[in-house]
Design an enzyme around this catalytic site. Structure first.
Site, short mmCIF file in Angstrom:
data_model
loop_
_atom_site.label_atom_id
_atom_site.label_comp_id
_atom_site.label_asym_id
_atom_site.label_seq_id
_atom_site.Cartn_x
_atom_site.Cartn_y
_atom_site.Cartn_z
N CYS A 311 -7.84 0.23 -3.37
CA CYS A 311 -8.86 0.13 -4.42
C CYS A 311 -10.21 0.70 -3.99
O CYS A 311 -10.86 1.43 -4.75
CB CYS A 311 -9.09 -1.31 -4.83
SG CYS A 311 -7.70 -2.40 -4.56
N ARG A 340 -0.10 -3.90 6.27
CA ARG A 340 -0.29 -5.34 6.09
C ARG A 340 0.49 -6.04 7.19
O ARG A 340 1.68 -5.75 7.39
CB ARG A 340 0.24 -5.79 4.72
CG ARG A 340 -0.49 -5.11 3.59
CD ARG A 340 0.01 -5.57 2.24
NE ARG A 340 -0.66 -4.82 1.18
CZ ARG A 340 -0.38 -4.94 -0.11
NH1 ARG A 340 0.55 -5.80 -0.51
NH2 ARG A 340 -1.03 -4.24 -1.00
N GLN A 358 2.19 2.96 -1.41
CA GLN A 358 2.24 2.54 -2.81
C GLN A 358 2.01 3.74 -3.72
O GLN A 358 1.24 4.64 -3.39
CB GLN A 358 1.13 1.52 -3.09
CG GLN A 358 1.28 0.24 -2.32
CD GLN A 358 0.12 -0.70 -2.60
OE1 GLN A 358 -1.03 -0.33 -2.46
NE2 GLN A 358 0.43 -1.91 -3.01
N HIS A 362 -5.73 3.47 -10.11
CA HIS A 362 -6.77 2.61 -10.67
C HIS A 362 -7.34 3.31 -11.88
O HIS A 362 -7.75 4.46 -11.79
CB HIS A 362 -7.83 2.32 -9.62
CG HIS A 362 -7.31 1.50 -8.50
ND1 HIS A 362 -6.79 2.06 -7.35
CD2 HIS A 362 -7.15 0.16 -8.38
CE1 HIS A 362 -6.36 1.09 -6.56
NE2 HIS A 362 -6.55 -0.06 -7.15
#
Length: 613
Positions: A311, A340, A358, A362
């Site tokens: 983001c 992660r 991913q 956005h």
RNA sequence: GCUGAUAUAGCUCAGCUGGCUAGAGCACCUGAUUCGUAAUCAGGAGGUCGCGGGUUCGAGUCCCGCUAUCAGCUCCA
């Protein structure tokens, strides 16, 4: 799904279904149950509920006989059978399951009646005073009366329902042994849990066990190794996948297909750095909320964090230049690599890793645009899922207790999500209070080949990050306004999605994804040149092929080619060279046919087109 | 992270209760064979038995720690 039993067992009534759906067993209604529907022994959901619950108790009885100090917690029926949680001083391993099964079979032969009686809760507390696990169960029971089921010497606190005697429980199998936290609490003691499955007839049990075998056959970890798609390296680190050439080809094809479909839908590619100063993560809230999952490091006395989400990169790119309402909705997308630190125990092939990519985007928009934007994303999701033939379900998660933003905005956003789905004729469930703290979301769950559900796609409405990063646009009246941010992923991650694809197709990928689309098998060495010529033509057309012209027998090379599960194996010999044709083994159609090389090329190009989304 | 289990050649697996140079099949290399639709024959090479300690005259085998994997739990794209 399971064959209806045809045998006399269907005459045996093992319970009754009340009009409200509640199941009562024959112990609770020895005289029958007026106005109720009888439940014959069989594979109906109600009968299986009774059967499996009783098998769980039978297992407990067997365990008690084998391990006299065993104490039992709960033994419910779950989707895939039943389990019982218990504690013993002895360790129980997989090899002990057979022993337990044997003891269960002995108990079945004895056809022990299963009896029920009811006592006051206080009596029960006294009765089980030396059993802290039963005390824990009792604490969770609100009613003043509790029922106890007895079979032989074995008694257990239980609500039922149960079959009348142990002689009805022939067709079961104990499947695994594992640990489970008492009451599902991570900080609580760990009990032993044994899982099992039971059916009314032998055929259904067999079918179920066959299904489990099939699941094993399709396991993406097994296929990934066999087809040389990906690997892990113990010394490099857990949960860090390596993509081997064939896997990388597959992944690249998926990436390209999806890239085009994003561009066609007006998404702009962007790319942020892998690592950002920790202060950025403090501003975003990740440091506080997600810090323990982040990889942090120090450079020149400054703390940095490897990105766990994309983001911030997109926000900074947005903010780099002033934006007008005319720019909205603005859609940035990135194949974002994130790290992660997942707990070691949850890592699972490609389905759960520590580094993954991913298909992230956005979308910055006005509050009024939320609905059309969401609708568009949902259509995108649907197109992708349909392309791969996936079943999926959606869930809308609404405002949680701890949330930011005022109710009116939440209401608008949630309503927009619902309307978007309603107008698309799509069904969805509601997860009340399951949203993110910054906004409601739609989760897309794919059902994989084994019936497991995986969260892949997600659409989240976010009022929080625009606020925290002071994101703005200039509206028509020249006032500065705050855009809404929509986070979305269609596949979720390439890693997880490819794992699911692999199991879904059992390694037989559709033509447009297959790492190797054609394998040529020249009959003799003088036919290799022709194969090379065709292979180059294919590469020009974006089709990957290989030539199996090693010094092995023809049969062997065909066998090796077939084991790669490629869509087409093409045999070329004198005849084919002479007539400029190919002899095709078509895996999909399970046929062999001959056609001209030109026609074959046309056929393949058409099939490549099928990959467009 | 927790509970339990597992770790032997690139892969799949043998190796009994600790005992001389650790085995097999497939894959790999070399040679012969050049073949019409799922395993041609012969020879060869390949392992400090996951890593690090310990017990023992002696450890692949027993004990401890670590790493990784598997089945679950808890968590997640």
């Amino acid at each position: 799904m399971y064959s209806q039993q045809r045998i006399r067992v269907s005459e045996t009534i093992i319970g009754y279904k009340k009009s409200d759906g509640e199941i009562v067993d024959t112990q609770s209604a020895p005289q029958g149950c007026e106005g109720c529907e009888p439940i014959p022994l069989g594979n109906s959901p109600e009968a299986l509920e009774i059967l499996r619950h009783s098998t769980a108790h039978l297992m407990a009885q067997a365990i008690r006989e084998l391990y006299p100090d065993a104490q039992f917690f709960v033994g419910p029926v779950v989707d895939e059978g039943f389990y019982y949680d218990f504690r013993t001083s002895e360790k129980i391993g997989e090899e002990d399951l057979k022993k337990i099964e044997k003891k269960m079979k002995e108990l079945i032969k004895k056809k022990i009646p299963i009896e029920k009686y009811t006592i006051e809760k206080s009596e029960a507390v006294e009765k089980f005073r030396n059993d802290d696990l039963k005390q824990a169960v009792l604490r969770n029971i609100p009613s003043e009366e509790v029922s106890i089921y007895r079979q032989g010497d074995f008694e257990d606190l239980c609500r039922g329902p149960h079959v009348p005697n142990t002689g009805l429980l022939h067709n079961f199998k104990l499947t695994r042994v594992a640990g489970a936290y008492l009451g599902g609490d991570e900080n609580a003691e760990m009990l032993t849990r044994v899982y099992g499955i039971a059916f009314a007839d032998k055929e259904s049990l067999k079918e179920h066990l066959k299904m489990l075998e099939e699941a094993k056959r399709r396991d993406h970890r097994k296929l990934g190794a066999e087809l040389e798609l990906f690997m892990f390296d113990e010394e490099a680190g857990a949960g860090l996948p390596f993509w081997m050439p064939k896997g990388a080809r597959l992944r690249s094809k998926l990436e390209q297909i999806l890239w085009c479909s994003h561009r066609q839908r007006g998404y702009e590619p962007v790319r942020g750095p892998e690592i950002l100063k920790a202060d950025m993560w403090r501003t975003s809230g990740h440091y506080a909320c997600y810090g323990e999952n982040m990889y942090l490091t120090e450079i020149d006395g400054q703390e940095y964090g490897l990105k766990p989400m994309n983001c911030i990169g997109h926000i900074l790119i947005y903010k780099h230049s002033g934006k007008s309402y005319r720019d909205l909705p603005l859609k940035y997308f990135e194949y974002g690599v994130v790290h992660r630190h997942e707990k070691s125990g949850v890592l699972h092939g490609l389905l759960r890793v520590r580094e993954f990519t991913q298909d992230d985007a956005h979308i910055f928009c006005t509050p009024e645009q939320i609905k059309p934007v969401v609708l568009e994303v949902v259509e995108f999701v649907d197109a992708v899922m349909k392309k791969f033939g996936f079943e999926y379900s959606m869930e809308i998660s609404t405002k949680p207790e701890k949330a930011i933003g005022d109710d009116a905005v939440w209401e608008t956003a949630t309503q927009a999500l619902k309307e978007a789905l309603d107008e698309n004729g799509l069904e969805y469930g509601i997860d009340e209070g399951g949203g993110a703290f910054y906004g409601p979301k739609i989760d897309v769950k794919i059902t994989d080949a084994i019936g497991r559900k995986w969260q892949c796609g997600t659409v989240q409405v976010d009022f929080n990050l625009p606020e925290r990063f002071d994101v703005e646009y200039v509206d028509e009246d020249n006032s500065r306004k705050r855009p809404v941010m929509i986070h979305r992923a269609i596949l979720g991650s390439f890693e997880r999605f490819i794992a699911i694809l692999t199991e879904h197709y059992a390694g037989e990928f559709p033509f447009f994804l297959a790492p190797t689309q054609v394998i040529f098998v020249p009959i003799a060495s003088e036919h290799s040149a022709y194969a090379r010529e065709l292979s180059e033509r294919m590469l020009d057309g974006g089709i990957d092929s290989e030539i199996y012209d090693r010094n092995d027998s023809l049969n062997k090379r065909i066998r090796q080619a077939e084991k790669q599960k490629v869509p087409y194996v093409v045999i070329v010999g004198d005849e084919e060279v002479k007539s400029q044709s190919v002899a095709v083994r078509d895996r999909r159609k399970k046929e062999q046919y001959n056609l001209s090389a030109d026609d074959f090329m046309l056929q393949l190009k058409k099939q490549l087109e099928e990959g467009k989304i």
